[in-house]
Write a protein that holds these residues in place. Structure first.
Motif, PDB file in Angstrom:
ATOM      1  N   ALA A  33     -32.366  13.350  33.749  1.00  0.00           N
ATOM      2  CA  ALA A  33     -31.500  13.747  32.637  1.00  0.00           C
ATOM      3  C   ALA A  33     -31.374  15.267  32.535  1.00  0.00           C
ATOM      4  CB  ALA A  33     -32.052  13.182  31.324  1.00  0.00           C
ATOM      5  N   GLY A  34     -32.426  15.980  32.930  1.00  0.00           N
ATOM      6  CA  GLY A  34     -32.388  17.440  32.838  1.00  0.00           C
ATOM      7  C   GLY A  34     -31.414  18.089  33.796  1.00  0.00           C
ATOM      8  N   LEU A  35     -30.902  17.317  34.759  1.00  0.00           N
ATOM      9  CA  LEU A  35     -29.932  17.846  35.718  1.00  0.00           C
ATOM     10  C   LEU A  35     -28.514  17.337  35.464  1.00  0.00           C
ATOM     11  CD1 LEU A  35     -32.004  17.524  39.030  1.00  0.00           C
ATOM     12  CD2 LEU A  35     -31.515  19.615  37.748  1.00  0.00           C
ATOM     13  N   TRP A 217     -50.378   7.212  23.762  1.00  0.00           N
ATOM     14  CA  TRP A 217     -49.235   8.108  23.935  1.00  0.00           C
ATOM     15  C   TRP A 217     -48.003   7.298  24.331  1.00  0.00           C
ATOM     16  CZ3 TRP A 217     -49.978  13.010  22.437  1.00  0.00           C
ATOM     17  CH2 TRP A 217     -51.293  13.489  22.417  1.00  0.00           C
ATOM     18  N   SER A 218     -46.862   7.622  23.741  1.00  0.00           N
ATOM     19  CA  SER A 218     -45.606   6.947  24.046  1.00  0.00           C
ATOM     20  C   SER A 218     -44.594   7.949  24.570  1.00  0.00           C
ATOM     21  CB  SER A 218     -45.052   6.238  22.806  1.00  0.00           C
ATOM     22  OG  SER A 218     -44.731   7.192  21.792  1.00  0.00           O
ATOM     23  N   ASN A 219     -43.406   7.466  24.887  1.00  0.00           N
ATOM     24  CA  ASN A 219     -42.303   8.275  25.416  1.00  0.00           C
ATOM     25  C   ASN A 219     -42.550   8.734  26.848  1.00  0.00           C
ATOM     26  OD1 ASN A 219     -39.657   9.279  25.031  1.00  0.00           O
ATOM     27  ND2 ASN A 219     -40.458  11.352  24.755  1.00  0.00           N
ATOM     28  N   TRP A 220     -43.202   7.873  27.636  1.00  0.00           N
ATOM     29  CA  TRP A 220     -43.337   8.147  29.060  1.00  0.00           C
ATOM     30  C   TRP A 220     -41.965   7.992  29.729  1.00  0.00           C
ATOM     31  CZ3 TRP A 220     -47.934   9.789  30.920  1.00  0.00           C
ATOM     32  CH2 TRP A 220     -49.086   9.531  30.164  1.00  0.00           C
ATOM     33  N   PRO A 221     -41.716   8.721  30.817  1.00  0.00           N
ATOM     34  CA  PRO A 221     -40.424   8.553  31.514  1.00  0.00           C
ATOM     35  C   PRO A 221     -40.312   7.149  32.093  1.00  0.00           C
ATOM     36  CG  PRO A 221     -41.931   9.900  32.825  1.00  0.00           C
ATOM     37  CD  PRO A 221     -42.575   9.724  31.491  1.00  0.00           C
ATOM     38  N   MET A 222     -39.212   6.500  31.814  1.00  0.00           N
ATOM     39  CA  MET A 222     -38.966   5.144  32.290  1.00  0.00           C
ATOM     40  C   MET A 222     -37.691   5.126  33.119  1.00  0.00           C
ATOM     41  SD  MET A 222     -41.451   3.347  31.099  1.00  0.00           S
ATOM     42  CE  MET A 222     -42.710   3.386  29.820  1.00  0.00           C
ATOM     43  N   THR A 223     -37.739   4.531  34.295  1.00  0.00           N
ATOM     44  CA  THR A 223     -36.594   4.529  35.201  1.00  0.00           C
ATOM     45  C   THR A 223     -35.365   3.924  34.549  1.00  0.00           C
ATOM     46  OG1 THR A 223     -38.043   4.370  37.124  1.00  0.00           O
ATOM     47  CG2 THR A 223     -35.752   3.718  37.437  1.00  0.00           C
ATOM     48  N   TYR A 228     -36.219  10.784  32.383  1.00  0.00           N
ATOM     49  CA  TYR A 228     -36.068  12.231  32.198  1.00  0.00           C
ATOM     50  C   TYR A 228     -36.907  13.051  33.171  1.00  0.00           C
ATOM     51  CZ  TYR A 228     -40.457  12.004  29.466  1.00  0.00           C
ATOM     52  OH  TYR A 228     -41.756  11.815  29.060  1.00  0.00           O
ATOM     53  N   MET A 229     -37.870  12.406  33.849  1.00  0.00           N
ATOM     54  CA  MET A 229     -38.723  13.147  34.774  1.00  0.00           C
ATOM     55  C   MET A 229     -39.358  12.177  35.764  1.00  0.00           C
ATOM     56  SD  MET A 229     -39.819  15.890  35.972  1.00  0.00           S
ATOM     57  CE  MET A 229     -38.851  16.885  34.842  1.00  0.00           C
TER      58      MET A 229
END
Length: 251
Positions: A33-35, A217-223, A228-229
């Motif tokens: 997403a950052g790109l 912890w939540s909000n891990w990058p998910m395909t 996002y990473m």
């Protein structure tokens, strides 16, 4: 290289090698997403060059235009009768897709093979090979500089040994550009050269399938939901992931 690119059916490759669980790659950077601003900026180049298009007829036309003809065995050869060979050396990571690519190339007149020699790292890093398969790090957010730098003359990880002074000058300017409009203009100009000359053929996204514990912890990058990473913690994008995590306050 453009002819070889046209001979690769990425959809069929993903179907056979990954049972359909994969994603085509036509750029030398992942769809993080950052790109997204860069992908939007390059949309006209994707339409112009169609780097992901499977079109054997176009590949044949390119080979013929370069002076090759098929011999009695159906293999492309030059005027002296020397056949076009593509002995692919690679890492064990690519043993799922490599043999399938070999078969696709053979069916289109390229004398191809696949092997994973023990000194493959030295061969790829030293440029001592004809064809090779590998992955690389690069840009993850912001702009394409870290990816584009991979193809500059003399760069330590320039496995394709690509060299183009005009391209080098653009990337050098991008390294110090801060204005958003200038960044987009420069990355577009560099990628236009990259696609025209195609120093390497992008095939599929190499997924890192990681398991993350969401208890604390939540909000891990998910395909699927939010890529996002790169999800693998040992890679360089992990500090960015850390900043995106949200505490669950679980005991």
């Amino acid at each position: 290289r453009w002819a070889v690119n046209r001979y690769i059916d990425r959809d069929k490759l993903i179907d056979f090698a990954f049972d359909g669980h994969g994603e085509k790659s036509v750029w030398p950077m992942p769809p993080f997403a950052g790109l997204q601003a860069s992908f939007d900026n390059l949309a006209d180049l994707e339409e112009k060059y169609q780097p992901g298009l499977y079109d054997p007829a176009d590949g044949d036309a390119r080979m013929e235009a370069a002076g090759y003809t098929k011999n009695s065995d159906g293999i492309w050869a030059d005027a002296d009768g020397d056949t076009v060979k593509c002995p692919i050396v690679s890492l064990p990571h690519f043993s799922d897709s490599g043999p399938i690519i070999v078969e696709m190339l053979k069916q289109n007149g390229i004398d191809a093979s696949f092997s994973v020699p023990p000194d493959v790292g030295n061969l790829l890093n030293g440029g001592d090979y004809v064809c090779g398969m590998w992955g690389h790090n690069g840009s993850m957010s912001g702009n394409l500089y870290r990816t584009l730098a991979l193809y500059t003359t003399g760069y330590f990880d320039n496995k394709s040994q690509y060299s183009n002074p005009e391209y080098d000058a653009i990337v050098e300017e991008l390294a110090v550009a801060s204005d958003e409009a200038t960044v987009r203009e420069l990355e577009h100009a560099a990628m236009d050269i990259y696609l025209a000359e195609m120093p390497e053929i992008n095939i599929v996204q190499f997924y890192n399938r990681t398991g993350n514990n969401g208890r604390y912890w939540s909000n891990w990058p998910m395909t699927v939901t939010d890529p996002y990473m790169n999800g693998i913690q040992m890679h360089t994008g992990f500090p960015y992931t850390v900043m995106q995590l949200e505490a669950t306050d679980a005991e």
